[in-house]
Design an enzyme around this catalytic site. Structure first.
Site, mmCIF file in Angstrom:
data_model
loop_
_atom_site.group_PDB
_atom_site.id
_atom_site.type_symbol
_atom_site.label_atom_id
_atom_site.label_comp_id
_atom_site.label_asym_id
_atom_site.label_seq_id
_atom_site.Cartn_x
_atom_site.Cartn_y
_atom_site.Cartn_z
ATOM 1 N N LYS A 1 19.117 58.090 29.737
ATOM 2 C CA LYS A 1 17.924 57.388 29.235
ATOM 3 C C LYS A 1 16.659 57.849 29.971
ATOM 4 O O LYS A 1 15.647 58.149 29.353
ATOM 5 C CB LYS A 1 18.059 55.860 29.412
ATOM 6 C CG LYS A 1 19.236 55.241 28.690
ATOM 7 C CD LYS A 1 19.233 53.716 28.805
ATOM 8 C CE LYS A 1 19.387 53.194 30.214
ATOM 9 N NZ LYS A 1 20.674 53.506 30.866
ATOM 10 N N ARG B 1 20.115 57.006 44.910
ATOM 11 C CA ARG B 1 19.866 55.567 44.785
ATOM 12 C C ARG B 1 21.003 54.775 45.432
ATOM 13 O O ARG B 1 22.159 55.168 45.332
ATOM 14 C CB ARG B 1 19.764 55.186 43.299
ATOM 15 C CG ARG B 1 18.390 55.389 42.714
ATOM 16 C CD ARG B 1 18.380 55.236 41.215
ATOM 17 N NE ARG B 1 19.078 54.062 40.715
ATOM 18 C CZ ARG B 1 19.110 53.709 39.432
ATOM 19 N NH1 ARG B 1 18.477 54.443 38.533
ATOM 20 N NH2 ARG B 1 19.754 52.639 39.046
ATOM 21 N N ARG C 1 18.215 44.563 27.955
ATOM 22 C CA ARG C 1 19.601 44.743 28.382
ATOM 23 C C ARG C 1 20.462 43.541 28.014
ATOM 24 O O ARG C 1 21.664 43.544 28.287
ATOM 25 C CB ARG C 1 19.631 44.917 29.897
ATOM 26 C CG ARG C 1 19.809 46.374 30.353
ATOM 27 C CD ARG C 1 19.687 46.365 31.849
ATOM 28 N NE ARG C 1 20.352 47.409 32.542
ATOM 29 C CZ ARG C 1 19.716 48.451 33.095
ATOM 30 N NH1 ARG C 1 18.431 48.635 32.921
ATOM 31 N NH2 ARG C 1 20.389 49.323 33.806
ATOM 32 N N ARG D 1 28.125 47.814 37.242
ATOM 33 C CA ARG D 1 27.035 48.013 36.279
ATOM 34 C C ARG D 1 27.595 48.277 34.884
ATOM 35 O O ARG D 1 27.033 47.821 33.877
ATOM 36 C CB ARG D 1 26.138 49.177 36.727
ATOM 37 C CG ARG D 1 25.307 48.838 37.963
ATOM 38 C CD ARG D 1 24.826 50.071 38.713
ATOM 39 N NE ARG D 1 23.837 50.850 38.001
ATOM 40 C CZ ARG D 1 23.539 52.123 38.301
ATOM 41 N NH1 ARG D 1 24.180 52.741 39.278
ATOM 42 N NH2 ARG D 1 22.623 52.764 37.630
ATOM 43 N N ARG E 1 23.782 62.251 40.963
ATOM 44 C CA ARG E 1 22.360 62.136 40.614
ATOM 45 C C ARG E 1 21.489 62.020 41.872
ATOM 46 O O ARG E 1 21.885 61.398 42.847
ATOM 47 C CB ARG E 1 22.170 60.885 39.738
ATOM 48 C CG ARG E 1 20.717 60.565 39.430
ATOM 49 C CD ARG E 1 20.572 59.692 38.225
ATOM 50 N NE ARG E 1 20.916 58.293 38.466
ATOM 51 C CZ ARG E 1 20.803 57.349 37.535
ATOM 52 N NH1 ARG E 1 20.380 57.656 36.315
ATOM 53 N NH2 ARG E 1 21.137 56.105 37.805
HETATM 54 P P1 AMP Z 1 18.311 51.181 36.064
HETATM 55 O O1 AMP Z 1 17.345 51.993 36.866
HETATM 56 O O2 AMP Z 1 17.875 51.024 34.636
HETATM 57 O O3 AMP Z 1 19.729 51.674 36.192
HETATM 58 O O4 AMP Z 1 18.269 49.702 36.676
HETATM 59 C C1 AMP Z 1 18.656 49.470 38.019
HETATM 60 C C2 AMP Z 1 18.907 47.980 38.231
HETATM 61 O O5 AMP Z 1 17.682 47.249 37.988
HETATM 62 C C3 AMP Z 1 19.923 47.353 37.289
HETATM 63 O O6 AMP Z 1 21.266 47.544 37.709
HETATM 64 C C4 AMP Z 1 19.485 45.877 37.343
HETATM 65 O O7 AMP Z 1 19.891 45.274 38.558
HETATM 66 C C5 AMP Z 1 17.962 46.003 37.375
HETATM 67 N N1 AMP Z 1 17.422 46.039 35.987
HETATM 68 C C6 AMP Z 1 16.800 47.083 35.382
HETATM 69 N N2 AMP Z 1 16.438 46.759 34.120
HETATM 70 C C7 AMP Z 1 16.851 45.486 33.926
HETATM 71 C C8 AMP Z 1 16.781 44.591 32.810
HETATM 72 N N3 AMP Z 1 16.239 44.947 31.632
HETATM 73 N N4 AMP Z 1 17.294 43.348 32.978
HETATM 74 C C9 AMP Z 1 17.832 42.949 34.152
HETATM 75 N N5 AMP Z 1 17.945 43.756 35.216
HETATM 76 C C10 AMP Z 1 17.464 45.010 35.120
#
Ligand code: AMP
Length: 218
Positions: A13, A160, A88, A171, A127
């Site tokens: 993404k 990360r 999400r 996740r 990554r």
């Molecule tokens: P990502 O970078 O998209 O993988 O997001 C990293 C973390 O941020 C996720 O595992 C969640 O803990 C939090 N997060 C990101 N986007 C959302 C969302 N739309 N709703 C809730 N938590 C989020």
């Protein structure tokens, strides 16, 4: 254009959204990046989000939706936007529908990036991201020119904290349970486009840009 990129962690993404954002001149809104920025700045929101993020859980809907509402009002989002990692949950998708209706805006498309689970594990554990600008790399398949240094801004690359096999399992469980049902939600709205994103990271950027351009509302 107004787009959503759906997909599991590691589906591509962020990589695809940043390429489409550059090609189309529209804002790339990654809720994960927004939370990470809050975390770096040690804001109240960042401190609240940290526990959820490190456990691979979702930050509560009201907090996430509130943050997106503020971000959507920024100037660059007027030209259009791509959501990466939002919505999400069904509640977030419904809140977004309401927000867009208030602003009299419509989505052009929701693109679901499909990748098998073994490949997600490989991508996530190899990554790297730039600490400064957030650009994404992969040590095996999409390395930076100089190891550990961002090609774009010279920032330091890092892994990360949540990009490890154990947190990825959590996740992914959250993804199947809460996010995957959104595929059906957007299919019913006639917005869904599926894209098999199996090839090497970033190699299908042109196909995605093409798909996006064909999805434009006229
Ligand atoms: P990502 O970078 O998209 O993988 O997001 C990293 C973390 O941020 C996720 O595992 C969640 O803990 C939090 N997060 C990101 N986007 C959302 C969302 N739309 N709703 C809730 N938590 C989020």
């Amino acid at each position: 254009m107004r787009l959503i990129f759906l997909g599991a962690p590691g589906a591509g993404k962020g990589t695809m959204a940043s390429a489409v954002s550059a090609a189309e001149g529209i804002a790339h809104i990654s809720t994960g990046d927004l939370f990470r920025k809050h975390l770096t700045d040690k804001t109240e929101l960042g401190i609240l989000a940290e526990g959820y993020m490190s456990a691979g859980k979702l930050v509560p809907d009201d907090v996430t939706v509130g943050m997106v509402r503020v971000r959507l009002q920024e100037e660059d989002a007027k030209a259009g936007f791509i959501f990466d990692g939002f919505p999400r949950t069904l509640a977030q998708a419904e809140a977004l529908d309401a927000m867009l209706a208030e602003l009299d805006l419509k989505l052009d498309a929701v693109i679901d990036l499909a990748v098998p689970e073994t490949e997600l594990f490989r991508r996530i554990t190899t990554r790297r991201v730039c600490r400064q600008c957030g650009q994404i790399y992969n040590v095996e398949t999409m390395p930076s020119k100089v190891a550990g240094i961002c090609d774009l801004c010279g920032g330091e690359l890092m892994q990360r904290a949540d990009d490890n096999a154990e947190t990825l399992r959590a996740r992914l469980d959250v993804y199947y349970d809460q996010t995957e049902p959104l595929i059906e939600y957007y299919r019913k709205q006639g917005l869904l486009q599926s894209f098999d994103n199996m090839n090497k990271e970033g190699s299908d950027v042109d196909q995605i840009v093409d798909l996006v351009q064909k999805s434009k509302r006229v």
